[in-house]
Design a protein around this motif. Structure first.
Motif, PDB file in Angstrom:
ATOM      1  N   ARG A 119       4.934  -2.739   1.993  1.00 52.89           N
ATOM      2  CA  ARG A 119       3.518  -2.922   1.670  1.00 52.89           C
ATOM      3  C   ARG A 119       3.197  -2.264   0.332  1.00 52.89           C
ATOM      4  NH1 ARG A 119      -0.223  -1.056   6.293  1.00 52.89           N
ATOM      5  NH2 ARG A 119       0.568  -3.016   7.170  1.00 52.89           N
ATOM      6  N   ALA A 120       3.737  -1.052   0.124  1.00 48.84           N
ATOM      7  CA  ALA A 120       3.492  -0.336  -1.119  1.00 48.84           C
ATOM      8  C   ALA A 120       4.043  -1.114  -2.314  1.00 48.84           C
ATOM      9  CB  ALA A 120       4.128   1.048  -1.053  1.00 48.84           C
ATOM     10  N   LEU A 121       5.245  -1.629  -2.175  1.00 51.36           N
ATOM     11  CA  LEU A 121       5.842  -2.406  -3.267  1.00 51.36           C
ATOM     12  C   LEU A 121       5.034  -3.667  -3.540  1.00 51.36           C
ATOM     13  CD1 LEU A 121       9.653  -2.091  -2.424  1.00 51.36           C
ATOM     14  CD2 LEU A 121       8.400  -0.982  -4.291  1.00 51.36           C
ATOM     15  N   GLY A 122       4.525  -4.291  -2.464  1.00 49.30           N
ATOM     16  CA  GLY A 122       3.714  -5.499  -2.627  1.00 49.30           C
ATOM     17  C   GLY A 122       2.443  -5.204  -3.410  1.00 49.30           C
ATOM     18  N   ILE A 123       1.812  -4.074  -3.112  1.00 46.37           N
ATOM     19  CA  ILE A 123       0.589  -3.685  -3.829  1.00 46.37           C
ATOM     20  C   ILE A 123       0.901  -3.462  -5.305  1.00 46.37           C
ATOM     21  CG2 ILE A 123      -1.139  -1.864  -4.082  1.00 46.37           C
ATOM     22  CD1 ILE A 123      -0.944  -1.457  -1.021  1.00 46.37           C
ATOM     23  N   LEU A 124       1.979  -2.746  -5.572  1.00 43.87           N
ATOM     24  CA  LEU A 124       2.350  -2.470  -6.964  1.00 43.87           C
ATOM     25  C   LEU A 124       2.674  -3.753  -7.716  1.00 43.87           C
ATOM     26  CD1 LEU A 124       4.560   0.744  -6.597  1.00 43.87           C
ATOM     27  CD2 LEU A 124       2.264   0.573  -7.575  1.00 43.87           C
ATOM     28  N   GLN A 125       3.409  -4.651  -7.088  1.00 40.93           N
ATOM     29  CA  GLN A 125       3.752  -5.913  -7.748  1.00 40.93           C
ATOM     30  C   GLN A 125       2.506  -6.746  -8.033  1.00 40.93           C
ATOM     31  OE1 GLN A 125       7.253  -6.763  -4.835  1.00 40.93           O
ATOM     32  NE2 GLN A 125       7.645  -8.023  -6.637  1.00 40.93           N
ATOM     33  N   ASP A 126       1.631  -6.827  -7.054  1.00 39.38           N
ATOM     34  CA  ASP A 126       0.419  -7.642  -7.207  1.00 39.38           C
ATOM     35  C   ASP A 126      -0.482  -7.118  -8.314  1.00 39.38           C
ATOM     36  OD1 ASP A 126       1.226  -9.285  -5.187  1.00 39.38           O
ATOM     37  OD2 ASP A 126      -0.084  -8.425  -3.659  1.00 39.38           O
ATOM     38  N   LEU A 127      -0.619  -5.789  -8.399  1.00 40.71           N
ATOM     39  CA  LEU A 127      -1.577  -5.203  -9.336  1.00 40.71           C
ATOM     40  C   LEU A 127      -0.997  -4.939 -10.724  1.00 40.71           C
ATOM     41  CD1 LEU A 127      -3.506  -2.682  -7.037  1.00 40.71           C
ATOM     42  CD2 LEU A 127      -4.222  -4.963  -7.794  1.00 40.71           C
ATOM     43  N   THR A 128       0.332  -4.957 -10.838  1.00 40.07           N
ATOM     44  CA  THR A 128       0.946  -4.661 -12.141  1.00 40.07           C
ATOM     45  C   THR A 128       1.740  -5.828 -12.712  1.00 40.07           C
ATOM     46  OG1 THR A 128       3.009  -3.812 -11.179  1.00 40.07           O
ATOM     47  CG2 THR A 128       1.185  -2.229 -11.492  1.00 40.07           C
ATOM     48  N   GLY A 129       2.158  -6.763 -11.861  1.00 40.59           N
ATOM     49  CA  GLY A 129       2.983  -7.870 -12.324  1.00 40.59           C
ATOM     50  C   GLY A 129       4.444  -7.495 -12.481  1.00 40.59           C
ATOM     51  N   LEU A 130       4.812  -6.299 -12.022  1.00 38.30           N
ATOM     52  CA  LEU A 130       6.197  -5.845 -12.125  1.00 38.30           C
ATOM     53  C   LEU A 130       7.097  -6.585 -11.144  1.00 38.30           C
ATOM     54  CD1 LEU A 130       5.641  -1.969 -12.301  1.00 38.30           C
ATOM     55  CD2 LEU A 130       6.353  -3.465 -14.191  1.00 38.30           C
ATOM     56  N   THR A 131       8.383  -6.601 -11.455  1.00 39.94           N
ATOM     57  CA  THR A 131       9.354  -7.116 -10.501  1.00 39.94           C
ATOM     58  C   THR A 131       9.468  -6.134  -9.343  1.00 39.94           C
ATOM     59  OG1 THR A 131      11.222  -5.971 -11.511  1.00 39.94           O
ATOM     60  CG2 THR A 131      10.664  -8.176 -12.369  1.00 39.94           C
ATOM     61  N   ARG A 132      10.063  -6.570  -8.256  1.00 46.96           N
ATOM     62  CA  ARG A 132      10.227  -5.674  -7.104  1.00 46.96           C
ATOM     63  C   ARG A 132      11.083  -4.467  -7.484  1.00 46.96           C
ATOM     64  NH1 ARG A 132       9.383  -5.999  -1.661  1.00 46.96           N
ATOM     65  NH2 ARG A 132      10.741  -4.718  -0.329  1.00 46.96           N
ATOM     66  N   GLU A 133      12.119  -4.694  -8.279  1.00 44.81           N
ATOM     67  CA  GLU A 133      13.004  -3.596  -8.682  1.00 44.81           C
ATOM     68  C   GLU A 133      12.239  -2.579  -9.533  1.00 44.81           C
ATOM     69  OE1 GLU A 133      17.287  -2.836 -10.966  1.00 44.81           O
ATOM     70  OE2 GLU A 133      16.359  -4.839 -10.956  1.00 44.81           O
ATOM     71  N   ALA A 134      11.466  -3.071 -10.486  1.00 39.73           N
ATOM     72  CA  ALA A 134      10.701  -2.177 -11.356  1.00 39.73           C
ATOM     73  C   ALA A 134       9.619  -1.447 -10.569  1.00 39.73           C
ATOM     74  CB  ALA A 134      10.079  -2.970 -12.501  1.00 39.73           C
ATOM     75  N   ALA A 135       9.002  -2.155  -9.625  1.00 38.12           N
ATOM     76  CA  ALA A 135       7.979  -1.526  -8.784  1.00 38.12           C
ATOM     77  C   ALA A 135       8.594  -0.424  -7.938  1.00 38.12           C
ATOM     78  CB  ALA A 135       7.320  -2.574  -7.881  1.00 38.12           C
ATOM     79  N   GLY A 136       9.811  -0.655  -7.456  1.00 37.02           N
ATOM     80  CA  GLY A 136      10.504   0.358  -6.669  1.00 37.02           C
ATOM     81  C   GLY A 136      10.809   1.601  -7.489  1.00 37.02           C
ATOM     82  N   PHE A 137      11.210   1.390  -8.730  1.00 44.22           N
ATOM     83  CA  PHE A 137      11.500   2.509  -9.628  1.00 44.22           C
ATOM     84  C   PHE A 137      10.231   3.309  -9.910  1.00 44.22           C
ATOM     85  CE2 PHE A 137      12.029   4.126 -14.068  1.00 44.22           C
ATOM     86  CZ  PHE A 137      13.016   5.060 -13.789  1.00 44.22           C
ATOM     87  N   LEU A 138       9.128   2.590 -10.152  1.00 41.40           N
ATOM     88  CA  LEU A 138       7.838   3.241 -10.410  1.00 41.40           C
ATOM     89  C   LEU A 138       7.380   4.032  -9.193  1.00 41.40           C
ATOM     90  CD1 LEU A 138       5.326   3.670 -12.194  1.00 41.40           C
ATOM     91  CD2 LEU A 138       4.440   1.502 -11.293  1.00 41.40           C
ATOM     92  N   LEU A 139       7.566   3.458  -8.009  1.00 37.86           N
ATOM     93  CA  LEU A 139       7.159   4.133  -6.779  1.00 37.86           C
ATOM     94  C   LEU A 139       7.920   5.438  -6.595  1.00 37.86           C
ATOM     95  CD1 LEU A 139       5.399   3.899  -4.200  1.00 37.86           C
ATOM     96  CD2 LEU A 139       7.341   2.766  -3.086  1.00 37.86           C
ATOM     97  N   GLU A 140       9.214   5.422  -6.864  1.00 42.05           N
ATOM     98  CA  GLU A 140      10.022   6.629  -6.737  1.00 42.05           C
ATOM     99  C   GLU A 140       9.611   7.686  -7.769  1.00 42.05           C
ATOM    100  OE1 GLU A 140      12.116   7.281  -4.298  1.00 42.05           O
ATOM    101  OE2 GLU A 140      11.594   5.313  -3.470  1.00 42.05           O
ATOM    102  N   ARG A 141       9.330   7.263  -8.986  1.00 37.74           N
ATOM    103  CA  ARG A 141       8.904   8.201 -10.042  1.00 37.74           C
ATOM    104  C   ARG A 141       7.597   8.902  -9.670  1.00 37.74           C
ATOM    105  NH1 ARG A 141       7.621   5.061 -14.837  1.00 37.74           N
ATOM    106  NH2 ARG A 141       6.877   7.085 -15.636  1.00 37.74           N
ATOM    107  N   SER A 142       6.750   8.204  -8.918  1.00 39.92           N
ATOM    108  CA  SER A 142       5.445   8.762  -8.553  1.00 39.92           C
ATOM    109  C   SER A 142       5.510   9.648  -7.316  1.00 39.92           C
ATOM    110  CB  SER A 142       4.446   7.632  -8.298  1.00 39.92           C
ATOM    111  OG  SER A 142       4.770   6.940  -7.096  1.00 39.92           O
ATOM    112  N   GLY A 143       6.687   9.779  -6.725  1.00 38.46           N
ATOM    113  CA  GLY A 143       6.798  10.530  -5.479  1.00 38.46           C
ATOM    114  C   GLY A 143       6.321   9.717  -4.295  1.00 38.46           C
ATOM    115  N   LYS A 144       6.471   8.389  -4.381  1.00 37.73           N
ATOM    116  CA  LYS A 144       6.083   7.433  -3.327  1.00 37.73           C
ATOM    117  C   LYS A 144       4.573   7.453  -3.061  1.00 37.73           C
ATOM    118  CE  LYS A 144      10.577   7.598  -1.009  1.00 37.73           C
ATOM    119  NZ  LYS A 144      11.304   7.824   0.261  1.00 37.73           N
ATOM    120  N   TRP A 145       3.806   7.613  -4.122  1.00 43.08           N
ATOM    121  CA  TRP A 145       2.345   7.609  -4.028  1.00 43.08           C
ATOM    122  C   TRP A 145       1.843   6.428  -4.854  1.00 43.08           C
ATOM    123  CZ3 TRP A 145      -1.269  12.102  -6.032  1.00 43.08           C
ATOM    124  CH2 TRP A 145      -2.568  11.893  -5.562  1.00 43.08           C
TER     125      TRP A 145
END
Length: 308
Positions: A241-267
């Motif tokens: 769900r978190a990755l879906g939100i990031l992809q929808d709101l940023t246009g990032l790929t799933r891989e890039a969204a996953g990297f961003l999520l980890e950098r943020s401490g999964k927030w």
């Protein structure tokens, strides 16, 4: 409070004229009857919209100041309060103590009938004392029939401590009165099965609690647009769900969204702020804190600085 010996006149205890032949109906007609009666729950919520809005504003303001929200009830009403409280941490990443459910009989009453324990007003008062409730807190008393002593005892004790109090019942105030800051009456009428308030009364209570807790969290900045940006990433479903939100709101790929999520401490909220502003994790966390966790306000603050 209405005398417990005269419960028969209460709206929730009356006989429903639409279901007098309940035991004779075929299954399809039973379903149709239930569906027809359940529509009244939506109408009841609509008719209580002003009181619900007032409850949302009062609760959000107290929680913003460091207070907590407590639901108090017995039986079905108590279980619904505990359920709503339990769903806040995974949905909005709130600490467990922010929204709490208090049920007559304690945790055991969640899975085993303990309706006899609802008749002790002093137990309700004691539950308030045990949690050290203060003037910053909000206490919501939930009782379908309106008369539960456990709930009234808790509300009275909460008022004495200066807490904001909200009463939620399925009977009119002319039948049961209660002195509180907000008086929410959810009038769904007599149950299909006379007196069984786990039916329409339970349904309308769940609807009202959904509205109250979700809208309070919206007011506290736990939502961006209609996205659950404070979702707790604690399992595969919530990570997806978190990755879906990031992809929808940023246009990032799933891989890039996953990297961003980890950098943020999964927030998710912080991940979005970092992406949109190029701030570091530490800088973004500080900015969110300064804006009381409100993502839109934090983003606008950065944009304002850039524009100027």
């Amino acid at each position: 409070m209405t005398n417990l010996q005269s419960r028969g006149h209460l709206l929730t205890e009356q006989v429903n004229p639409n279901s007098l032949n309940l035991d004779q109906l075929p299954s399809l007609e039973l379903v149709e009857l239930f569906n027809s009666e359940d529509q009244k729950a939506l109408t009841a919520v609509a008719e209580a919209k002003n009181e619900l809005a007032k409850a949302i504003d009062i609760t959000a303001e107290r929680l913003r100041q460091g207070g907590r929200l407590f639901y108090v009830g017995a039986g079905t009403s108590g279980r619904l309060g505990v359920l709503d409280a339990a769903e806040c941490p995974p949905t909005f990443c709130t600490p467990p103590e922010l929204v709490q459910g208090i049920i007559a009989g304690g945790a055991g009453a969640l899975v085993r009938s303990s309706e006899d324990l609802e008749d002790r007003a002093e137990d309700g008062a004691e539950a308030i004392a045990q949690r050290h409730i203060t003037q910053l807190d909000v206490v919501v008393g939930i009782t379908a029939g309106g008369t539960t002593p456990f709930v009234h005892g808790a509300l009275q004790a909460a008022r004495q401590r200066g807490a904001a109090t909200i009463f939620m019942a399925c009977v009119p105030s002319s039948q049961v009165s209660c002195e509180t800051d907000v008086d929410i009456r959810l009038l769904t009428g007599p149950e299909i099965l006379a007196g069984s308030t786990r039916l329409k009364a339970g349904t309308v209570t769940k609807l009202a609690l959904n509205i109250l807790s979700t809208c309070v969290m919206v007011r506290l900045g736990k939502v961006y647009g209609n996205r659950m940006v404070d979702v707790a990433v604690t399992n595969h479903k919530l990570r997806d769900r978190a990755l879906g939100i990031l992809q929808d709101l940023t246009g990032l790929t799933r891989e890039a969204a996953g990297f961003l999520l980890e950098r943020s401490g999964k927030w998710v909220k912080l991940a979005l702020l970092m992406h949109w502003t190029n701030l570091s994790k530490a800088e973004g966390s500080k900015l969110l804190s300064e804006n009381q966790g409100n993502l839109r306000a934090a983003v606008n603050q950065v944009k304002g600085k850039v524009d100027s």
